[in-house]
Design an enzyme around this catalytic site. Structure first.
Site, PDB file in Angstrom:
ATOM      1  CB  CYS A 148      19.152  -6.834  30.675  1.00  0.00           C
ATOM      2  SG  CYS A 148      17.629  -6.444  29.804  1.00  0.00           S
ATOM      3  CG  HIS A 163      21.919  -3.364  28.462  1.00  0.00           C
ATOM      4  ND1 HIS A 163      22.286  -4.668  28.251  1.00  0.00           N
ATOM      5  CD2 HIS A 163      20.573  -3.327  28.313  1.00  0.00           C
ATOM      6  CE1 HIS A 163      21.224  -5.392  27.952  1.00  0.00           C
ATOM      7  NE2 HIS A 163      20.166  -4.598  27.993  1.00  0.00           N
ATOM      8  CD  GLU A 202      25.860  -4.660  28.519  1.00  0.00           C
ATOM      9  OE1 GLU A 202      25.685  -4.128  29.635  1.00  0.00           O
ATOM     10  OE2 GLU A 202      25.024  -5.429  27.999  1.00  0.00           O
TER      11      GLU A 202
END
Ligand code: XMP
Length: 528
Positions: free
Chosen positions: A77, A169, A171
């Site tokens: 990002c 993202h 994660e």
């Protein structure tokens, strides 16, 4: 080691978690870290997201010397935008902030293969987006490795160097294949070995403790009966045996028989050198008549320090006496054990913008400061589930390793009115029945935290042909990932029925049981 440079995203710590889940050690540092600040050479670097825009005046930027290390870099990002901003790409504001799921299509090379970042993950994947800016022109020598319907450059890679950027993202759990993407980066691209396991950690950490403590000198530390302090204590015991002194303070607002149980387990079963100090009378006298929750917390915190210090002074005095006799090889008290975990460390080092102040965790009081104790924090690299895994390896009993968290101020913040021995006893008994029945029903591990609360109101009831006028117990059980948000647990009705009937029958002073069906937010987990 994977170095994660944190630009202040709320998800940064999750990147560390995902790497560790692949058994690769990852360390988070603020994005302002300079290359000379790190004393290791990372195998790869991940740049996190950020609430900033790369064009803001105050926005944080990476030390470009990291790019010269030649190790693979993945920007997530803002991290992608930071790479582009530095290397001659262009970033622009989106018309609308993109927040939510998106489907990314993986670009194929001429021979049908895909970039190593996406190898083995299929042609398309659902990912989570959260950004206001996006890449509008990739830097020179970059090519596209994935796109979405709104982001033509959702994933890019350098033509010859191991530089990667992704807009989504990976994660967060809303990106189901995200962990695999991170796995591809750290394992295939960075070539990390999967050697971060608790089996390896134990041996290394014990050796490290022995080295820093040296051949002489004692360590003191508080234990609470919770997982962290128990694991830390057992680890210290393994490393330096009886030179470690554990102290448990019974503050009078623990769970039923807790001090006794901790004593049995730590002292008898695990062999740790433990002193249990019964200070319940002192705590309860200081709590007498206090209803304000913050005042209860303050009193318990300060009294704890007083009692702990007094006990530490006794140990130090005894050590001094032995030293005078010249008979003692163990030395003086030099260290204070703290069960600090990695999330606390992250909290204090993560990047919070230019004006952030660093939080302090260590509330050691006056005497301990005078003793000039050095801190030893054997768990400071670990996440909670790693501590649990470590606990299992150290033969700490399973029910303790999987135990729900219990707040430091204990039952004092679960007795909504004034705290006294009678009220503590009522709550201990009710709470004990509640937890016992949850365990019997096999539901304990599905719940993040469950406890009973004693309300300061009386309600009318009937027993035989007598009218009763007694207190109310509220039951709380929540499911939660991190306790920042939580939802109430949907018990099967027959379990609640059994709990209620046992509490009203077995606990004198209670004639009514209610179940709390509030989520956090707007409620909190605790009632105070
Ligand atoms: P809340 O009530 O803030 O609770 O939603 C979130 C988590 O924090 C615990 N908690 C505390 N732990 N001292 C502690 O050690 C405290 O004063 C305290 N207050 C809340 C709570 O049990 C839950 O796990």
């Amino acid at each position: 080691t994977i170095l994660i440079l944190d630009f202040g995203s709320q998800y940064s710590h999750l990147i560390t978690r995902r790497c560790r889940e692949h058994n690769v050690y990852a360390e988070l540092m603020p994005c302002t870290t300079k290359i000379q600040d790190i004393n290791f050479k990372p195998k790869g670097i991940i740049l996190s997201g950020s609430p900033h825009s790369v064009y803001d005046d105050v926005s944080p930027h990476v030390d470009l010397a990291f790019f010269d290390l030649g190790v693979p870099i993945l920007g997530i990002c803002y991290g992608l935008q930071e790479i582009a901003w530095n290397l001659g790409g262009e970033v622009t504001k989106c018309d609308h902030r993109e927040y939510g799921p998106a489907d990314i299509t993986i670009n194929k090379f001429w021979n049908g293969s895909v970039d190593a970042l996406f190898e083995g993950l299929g042609d398309k994947m659902r990912v989570w987006m959260s950004h206001g800016d996006q890449l509008s022109t990739p830097p020179p020598n970059f090519h596209v490795v994935g796109h979405t319907s709104t982001a033509p450059y959702a994933a890019v890679a350098h033509n010859t160097k191991p530089l990667y950027g992704i807009q989504f993202h990976p994660e967060v759990t809303h990106s189901p294949m995200g962990k695999a993407v991170i796995g591809n980066f750290i394992l295939k691209i960075c070539g990390c070995r999967q050697s971060w396991t608790m089996e390896e950690f134990i041996g290394k950490e014990i050796a490290r403790i022995r080295e820093i403590c040296g051949p002489k000198g004692r360590v003191i530390g508080a234990v609470s009966g919770g997982v962290d302090s128990t694991v830390a204590a057992k680890l210290m015991h393994e490393a330096i045996g009886d030179r470690f002194h554990a102290i448990m303070v019974d503050n009078g607002v623990l769970r039923l028989n807790e001090a006794q149980q901790v004593n049995e387990m730590l002292n008898k079963d695990l062999g740790v050198n433990l002193t249990v100090v019964d200070a319940s009378a002192l705590f309860l006298s200081r709590l007498d008549g206090i209803e304000d929750p913050e005042q209860k917390r303050k009193i318990i915190g300060n009294t704890f320090i007083n009692v702990f210090e007094e006990e530490a002074a006794k140990i130090e005095f005894a050590a001094e006496e032995e030293e005078k006799k010249g008979a003692d090889p163990k030395g003086r008290v030099e260290w204070l054990l703290q069960g600090t975990l990695y999330p606390d460390v992250i909290e204090s080092i993560s990047f919070k913008g230019p004006s952030a102040t660093i939080k302090t965790h260590h509330n050691v009081g006056g005497l301990l400061k005078d003793m000039k104790l050095k801190l030893i924090e054997p768990l400071r690299e670990l996440f909670k589930d790693e501590v649990r895994a470590l606990g299992r390896l150290l033969s700490i009993p399973a029910p303790l390793v999987g135990r729900h968290p219990f707040p430091g101020p204990g039952l004092a913040i679960r007795i909504l009115g004034p705290v006294n021995r009678e009220q503590v006893k009522i709550l201990q008994l009710a709470d004990n029945i509640y937890i016992e029945e949850i365990r019997k029903a096999g539901l304990y591990d599905q719940i993040a935290q469950a406890f009973a609360v004693l309300l300061p109101v009386k309600a009318v009831g009937v027993m035989g042909d007598q009218r009763t006028y007694e207190q109310v117990i509220a039951l709380r059980a929540v499911q939660s990932e991190d306790f920042m948000t939580a939802d109430w647990f949907a018990f099967p009705p027959d379990v609640l029925r059994r709990i209620s009937s046992r509490i009203t029958n077995e606990v004198a002073g209670i004639n009514r049981v209610t179940y709390d069906i509030s989520s956090k937010p707007p409620a909190t987990v605790e009632w105070l």
